[in-house]
Design a protein around this motif. Structure first.
Motif, mmCIF file in Angstrom:
data_model
loop_
_atom_site.group_PDB
_atom_site.id
_atom_site.type_symbol
_atom_site.label_atom_id
_atom_site.label_comp_id
_atom_site.label_asym_id
_atom_site.label_seq_id
_atom_site.Cartn_x
_atom_site.Cartn_y
_atom_site.Cartn_z
ATOM 1 N N GLY A 1 0.813 -1.200 0.000
ATOM 2 C CA GLY A 1 0.000 0.000 0.000
ATOM 3 C C GLY A 1 0.853 1.258 0.000
ATOM 4 N N VAL A 2 0.242 2.367 -0.412
ATOM 5 C CA VAL A 2 0.968 3.632 -0.449
ATOM 6 C C VAL A 2 1.485 4.036 0.935
ATOM 7 C CG1 VAL A 2 0.735 6.121 -0.879
ATOM 8 C CG2 VAL A 2 -0.161 4.481 -2.541
ATOM 9 N N PRO A 3 0.705 3.886 2.025
ATOM 10 C CA PRO A 3 1.249 4.212 3.350
ATOM 11 C C PRO A 3 2.500 3.412 3.694
ATOM 12 C CG PRO A 3 -1.134 4.023 3.466
ATOM 13 C CD PRO A 3 -0.735 3.512 2.113
ATOM 14 N N THR A 4 2.527 2.146 3.273
ATOM 15 C CA THR A 4 3.705 1.311 3.526
ATOM 16 C C THR A 4 4.905 1.813 2.732
ATOM 17 O OG1 THR A 4 2.290 -0.616 3.899
ATOM 18 C CG2 THR A 4 4.612 -1.045 3.484
ATOM 19 N N VAL A 5 4.656 2.221 1.488
ATOM 20 C CA VAL A 5 5.736 2.784 0.671
ATOM 21 C C VAL A 5 6.290 4.036 1.342
ATOM 22 C CG1 VAL A 5 6.336 3.827 -1.539
ATOM 23 C CG2 VAL A 5 4.783 1.872 -1.476
ATOM 24 N N LYS A 6 5.392 4.910 1.783
ATOM 25 C CA LYS A 6 5.824 6.148 2.446
ATOM 26 C C LYS A 6 6.646 5.835 3.691
ATOM 27 C CE LYS A 6 2.022 9.149 0.934
ATOM 28 N NZ LYS A 6 0.867 9.979 1.379
ATOM 29 N N ALA A 7 6.218 4.801 4.426
ATOM 30 C CA ALA A 7 6.962 4.425 5.644
ATOM 31 C C ALA A 7 8.357 3.932 5.292
ATOM 32 C CB ALA A 7 6.190 3.351 6.409
ATOM 33 N N HIS A 8 8.477 3.130 4.232
ATOM 34 C CA HIS A 8 9.789 2.646 3.796
ATOM 35 C C HIS A 8 10.683 3.818 3.378
ATOM 36 C CE1 HIS A 8 9.605 -1.680 4.019
ATOM 37 N NE2 HIS A 8 8.469 -1.737 3.326
ATOM 38 N N VAL A 9 10.128 4.747 2.602
ATOM 39 C CA VAL A 9 10.920 5.896 2.149
ATOM 40 C C VAL A 9 11.367 6.731 3.338
ATOM 41 C CG1 VAL A 9 10.878 8.050 0.843
ATOM 42 C CG2 VAL A 9 9.828 5.995 -0.124
ATOM 43 N N SER A 10 10.457 6.951 4.287
ATOM 44 C CA SER A 10 10.801 7.731 5.475
ATOM 45 C C SER A 10 11.915 7.071 6.273
ATOM 46 C CB SER A 10 9.559 7.914 6.351
ATOM 47 O OG SER A 10 9.860 8.660 7.511
ATOM 48 N N ARG A 11 11.826 5.742 6.443
ATOM 49 C CA ARG A 11 12.878 5.023 7.173
ATOM 50 C C ARG A 11 14.213 5.100 6.437
ATOM 51 N NH1 ARG A 11 8.741 1.268 8.479
ATOM 52 N NH2 ARG A 11 9.307 -0.076 6.736
ATOM 53 N N LEU A 12 14.163 4.988 5.112
ATOM 54 C CA LEU A 12 15.389 5.083 4.323
ATOM 55 C C LEU A 12 16.052 6.449 4.492
ATOM 56 C CD1 LEU A 12 14.295 3.289 1.043
ATOM 57 C CD2 LEU A 12 16.355 2.732 2.351
ATOM 58 N N LEU A 13 15.263 7.510 4.424
ATOM 59 C CA LEU A 13 15.830 8.857 4.555
ATOM 60 C C LEU A 13 16.478 9.034 5.928
ATOM 61 C CD1 LEU A 13 13.061 11.058 2.865
ATOM 62 C CD2 LEU A 13 15.142 10.109 1.851
ATOM 63 N N THR A 14 15.802 8.526 6.962
ATOM 64 C CA THR A 14 16.351 8.644 8.317
ATOM 65 C C THR A 14 17.613 7.792 8.468
ATOM 66 O OG1 THR A 14 14.155 9.053 9.250
ATOM 67 C CG2 THR A 14 15.872 8.293 10.768
ATOM 68 N N LYS A 15 17.537 6.548 8.010
ATOM 69 C CA LYS A 15 18.640 5.605 8.162
ATOM 70 C C LYS A 15 19.881 6.049 7.396
ATOM 71 C CE LYS A 15 17.540 1.268 8.198
ATOM 72 N NZ LYS A 15 17.117 -0.110 7.799
ATOM 73 N N LEU A 16 19.674 6.655 6.216
ATOM 74 C CA LEU A 16 20.794 7.039 5.361
ATOM 75 C C LEU A 16 21.158 8.509 5.502
ATOM 76 C CD1 LEU A 16 19.729 5.056 2.157
ATOM 77 C CD2 LEU A 16 21.177 4.308 4.062
ATOM 78 N N ASP A 17 20.465 9.219 6.406
ATOM 79 C CA ASP A 17 20.752 10.625 6.684
ATOM 80 C C ASP A 17 20.618 11.487 5.418
ATOM 81 O OD1 ASP A 17 21.372 12.797 8.296
ATOM 82 O OD2 ASP A 17 23.533 12.625 7.974
ATOM 83 N N LEU A 18 19.473 11.339 4.743
ATOM 84 C CA LEU A 18 19.198 12.080 3.520
ATOM 85 C C LEU A 18 18.025 13.025 3.749
ATOM 86 C CD1 LEU A 18 19.412 9.082 1.007
ATOM 87 C CD2 LEU A 18 21.201 10.772 1.497
ATOM 88 N N ASP A 19 17.952 14.078 2.940
ATOM 89 C CA ASP A 19 16.900 15.077 3.108
ATOM 90 C C ASP A 19 15.619 14.739 2.345
ATOM 91 O OD1 ASP A 19 18.468 16.688 4.758
ATOM 92 O OD2 ASP A 19 19.374 17.722 3.045
#
Length: 221
Positions: free
Chosen positions: A189-207
């Motif tokens: 689902g789209v919410p799950t995609v958003k959660a994955h992207v958010s975790r990636l940005l946090t984990k990889l220290d990206l804006d």
């Protein structure tokens, strides 16, 4: 009035008056978008932002005094920076690549179809930086980078922090897919995609997801 959403406030900064005029006419037909300020040089940007508080700034890459890259870097240093989309006539422009790395929300070709341009501004204002898959691929592949090997090594090491599923999402982001398209391709689902992207940005220290896409390309995935 409850339920009424104000138009997205847009500032246009381009040294070509014909470009500004064309964008003004284009945006006049969109009730949810409004050009609130115009400038002819990157030096105008700080004053325009302070006076008009745009949500999105459309910023020409090449201008005579202060170019779009310098203006972008000055904006990104602020505590509260509007979304910035670079405007260019070039499919592979080193200035654009540097601007994306500095935090720009994407870039648009000036000859993009009107609907594509308007939709791109809407997406950026909603917090979804834009990537044109074909143009982004050419941009990243064609621009010479003297430290490409070192960049690839460090990018690959950084992506090793991601799980397998996160890497699949990152790869889809790098191909310019929207959250809905990623969800359809990967069966989530789209919410799950958003959660994955958010975790990636946090984990990889990206804006933002533009920087995520650049990291994936740097890593050679």
């Amino acid at each position: 009035m409850a339920g009424v959403t104000r138009p997205v406030r847009v500032a246009v900064v381009d040294d070509d008056p014909l470009v500004r005029s064309g964008l003004r006419l284009l945006f006049a037909g969109a009730t949810d978008l409004e050009i609130v300020a115009e400038g002819a040089d990157g030096a105008d940007v700080p004053g325009l932002v302070d006076a008009h508080h745009p949500d999105v700034v459309l910023l020409d890459v090449r201008m005579p005094r202060v170019d779009g890259l310098a203006a972008m870097e000055r904006l990104s240093a602020r505590a509260r920076c509007p979304y910035v989309v670079m405007l260019t006539t070039f499919h592979a422009d080193a200035y654009v690549l540097r601007a994306l790395r500095a935090g720009a929300s994407g870039f648009l070709l000036k000859d993009a179809p009107p609907r594509e341009l308007l939709d791109a501004v809407r997406r950026v204002a909603a917090g979804e930086p834009i990537l044109s898959p074909a143009v982004t691929r050419r941009l990243i592949e064609q621009v010479a980078d003297p430290v490409a090997h070192d960049r690839r090594t460090s990018a690959a090491a950084l992506l090793d922090r991601a799980t397998g599923r996160e890497r699949e999402v990152a790869s889809a982001v790098a191909r310019g897919l929207s959250n809905g398209q990623i969800g359809a391709e990967l069966g989530m689902g789209v919410p799950t995609v958003k959660a994955h992207v958010s975790r990636l940005l946090t984990k990889l220290d990206l804006d933002n997801r533009v920087q995520l896409a650049l990291l994936v390309h740097d890593a050679g995935i």
